[in-house]
Design a protein around this motif. Structure first.
Motif, short mmCIF file in Angstrom:
data_model
loop_
_atom_site.label_atom_id
_atom_site.label_comp_id
_atom_site.label_asym_id
_atom_site.label_seq_id
_atom_site.Cartn_x
_atom_site.Cartn_y
_atom_site.Cartn_z
N ALA A 1 -8.38 7.84 2.01
CA ALA A 1 -8.23 7.80 3.47
C ALA A 1 -7.91 9.19 4.00
O ALA A 1 -7.05 9.36 4.85
N GLY A 2 -8.62 10.18 3.49
CA GLY A 2 -8.42 11.56 3.94
C GLY A 2 -9.36 12.48 3.19
O GLY A 2 -9.72 12.21 2.04
N ASP A 3 -9.75 13.56 3.83
CA ASP A 3 -10.71 14.48 3.20
C ASP A 3 -10.05 15.47 2.25
O ASP A 3 -10.69 15.98 1.33
N GLY A 4 -8.77 15.77 2.46
CA GLY A 4 -8.06 16.72 1.61
C GLY A 4 -7.19 15.99 0.61
O GLY A 4 -7.49 14.87 0.18
N PRO A 5 -6.05 16.58 0.24
CA PRO A 5 -5.16 15.91 -0.71
C PRO A 5 -4.35 14.78 -0.09
O PRO A 5 -3.95 13.85 -0.79
N GLY A 6 -4.13 14.86 1.22
CA GLY A 6 -3.27 13.88 1.88
C GLY A 6 -4.04 12.82 2.63
O GLY A 6 -5.28 12.76 2.63
N THR B 1 -4.68 7.53 -0.56
CA THR B 1 -4.59 8.94 -0.89
C THR B 1 -5.79 9.67 -0.30
O THR B 1 -6.65 9.08 0.35
N GLY B 2 -5.83 10.99 -0.53
CA GLY B 2 -6.93 11.79 -0.03
C GLY B 2 -7.99 12.04 -1.09
O GLY B 2 -7.77 11.80 -2.29
N ALA B 3 -9.13 12.55 -0.64
CA ALA B 3 -10.23 12.82 -1.56
C ALA B 3 -9.87 13.88 -2.58
O ALA B 3 -10.46 13.95 -3.66
N GLY B 4 -8.89 14.73 -2.27
CA GLY B 4 -8.48 15.79 -3.19
C GLY B 4 -7.37 15.39 -4.13
O GLY B 4 -6.78 16.27 -4.79
N ALA B 5 -7.05 14.11 -4.26
CA ALA B 5 -6.00 13.66 -5.16
C ALA B 5 -6.35 14.00 -6.61
O ALA B 5 -7.53 14.00 -6.99
N PRO B 6 -5.35 14.32 -7.45
CA PRO B 6 -5.62 14.65 -8.86
C PRO B 6 -6.37 13.54 -9.58
O PRO B 6 -5.93 12.39 -9.59
N ALA C 1 0.86 -1.19 0.00
CA ALA C 1 0.00 0.00 0.00
C ALA C 1 0.89 1.23 0.00
O ALA C 1 1.65 1.45 0.95
N VAL C 2 0.82 2.01 -1.07
CA VAL C 2 1.65 3.21 -1.23
C VAL C 2 0.85 4.42 -0.77
O VAL C 2 -0.26 4.64 -1.26
N VAL C 3 1.41 5.20 0.15
CA VAL C 3 0.76 6.41 0.63
C VAL C 3 1.24 7.58 -0.21
O VAL C 3 2.45 7.86 -0.27
N SER C 4 0.32 8.26 -0.88
CA SER C 4 0.71 9.35 -1.77
C SER C 4 -0.42 10.36 -1.90
O SER C 4 -1.58 9.98 -2.09
N ALA C 5 -0.09 11.64 -1.81
CA ALA C 5 -1.08 12.70 -2.02
C ALA C 5 -1.21 13.05 -3.50
O ALA C 5 -2.31 13.12 -4.04
N ALA C 6 -0.08 13.24 -4.17
CA ALA C 6 -0.09 13.69 -5.57
C ALA C 6 -0.12 12.54 -6.56
O ALA C 6 -0.39 12.76 -7.75
#
Length: 265
Positions: A174-179, A152-157, A126-131
């Motif tokens: 697994a997050g409301d923002g990008p992260g 990732t977060g809900a705001g991921a591209p 499982a890779v944790v990544s925002a972008a």
């Protein structure tokens, strides 16, 4: 000399690693590093997150950006054993890039133990990544034995999410923002049936798990090396208001390397 330094009755002979000059078998290492009994059942923890990291004597988690120069053959055997016991290996995107991560491989000699525990042939990664700035043409995404997860977060591209899914990865929000929110990440993995969690960092991701209070165990290799320089510690990020206390569960030694396991008090 290879030995177990017993700390409590639970970490002495019953774990199967008496003082010896021979190489420990995978079965003995698996017994020594077994996850807690009753995991996911009545009276046991619902999920268990352990970290596996290596550090030099002067606190460096890497040399020239990679952990391999401060590692050893015994360290890699324990690394492989910890992976073979896990349901999922959680790792940060930067570590995937720096260390050239590949899919988990089946560990000869531990297949029956995984079947008996109701596990698949290998852990998922499982890779944790925002972008999601990842190369989705790599084998980690195109040819794993089990699909690679991306937390990732809900705001991921949206375009990067689509690219990940086209490559065969499963994207988990697994997050409301990008992260990613560490607490939500653990909950999301548990909801997918993964209760034996292993994180291999990097330092920033481990720091987030520590700060969120979700780390249950640290398996730390202390390498008999000095690096100087400005390398990262095993965990980075904001300081905790009150340090988290862990207790020593076991300690192994080989060729000057110390292999410790600490569990949360």
């Amino acid at each position: 000399m290879r030995r177990l330094f017993p700390v409590t009755d639970q970490t002495a002979a019953p774990r199967g690693l008496e003082e010896t000059d021979r190489e420990w078998s995978l079965a003995e290492l698996a017994a020594a590093y077994a996850y807690p009994d009753g995991l996911g059942g009545a009276g046991g923890p619902d999920v268990w997150l352990r970290a596996n990291m290596v550090s030099s004597l002067d606190g460096a988690a890497q040399h020239d950006g990679r952990s391999q120069p401060i590692s050893s053959a015994a360290d890699m055997r324990i690394f492989g054993t910890l992976r073979a016991l896990a349901d999922v290996v959680v790792v940060g995107a930067e570590t995937v890039r720096q260390e050239g991560y590949r899919p988990a491989r089946a560990r000869a000699g531990l297949e029956e133990a995984r079947r008996a525990a109701g596990q698949g042939p290998v852990p998922a990664v499982a890779v944790v990544s925002a972008a999601l700035a990842l190369d989705f043409s790599l084998p980690l995404f195109t040819s794993p034995l089990v699909p690679t997860l991306i937390l990732t977060g809900a705001g991921a591209p949206a375009d990067r999410v689509a690219a990940a899914e086209r490559a065969g990865a499963r994207v988990v929000v697994a997050g409301d923002g990008p992260g990613v929110d560490p607490v939500r990440a653990v909950a999301a993995l548990t909801a997918l049936g993964h209760r034996r969690l292993l994180t291999e960092g990097g330092p920033r991701l481990l720091g987030q798990f520590v700060a969120a209070g979700v780390l249950d165990e640290l398996c730390l290799t202390v390498s008999p090396t000095l690096t100087a320089g400005g390398a990262q510690r095993i965990a980075t990020g904001p300081s905790l208001a009150v340090p988290h206390r862990f207790e020593l569960a076991s300690l192994l030694e080989q060729e000057g390397f110390l292999f410790s396991s600490y569990r949360r008090v």
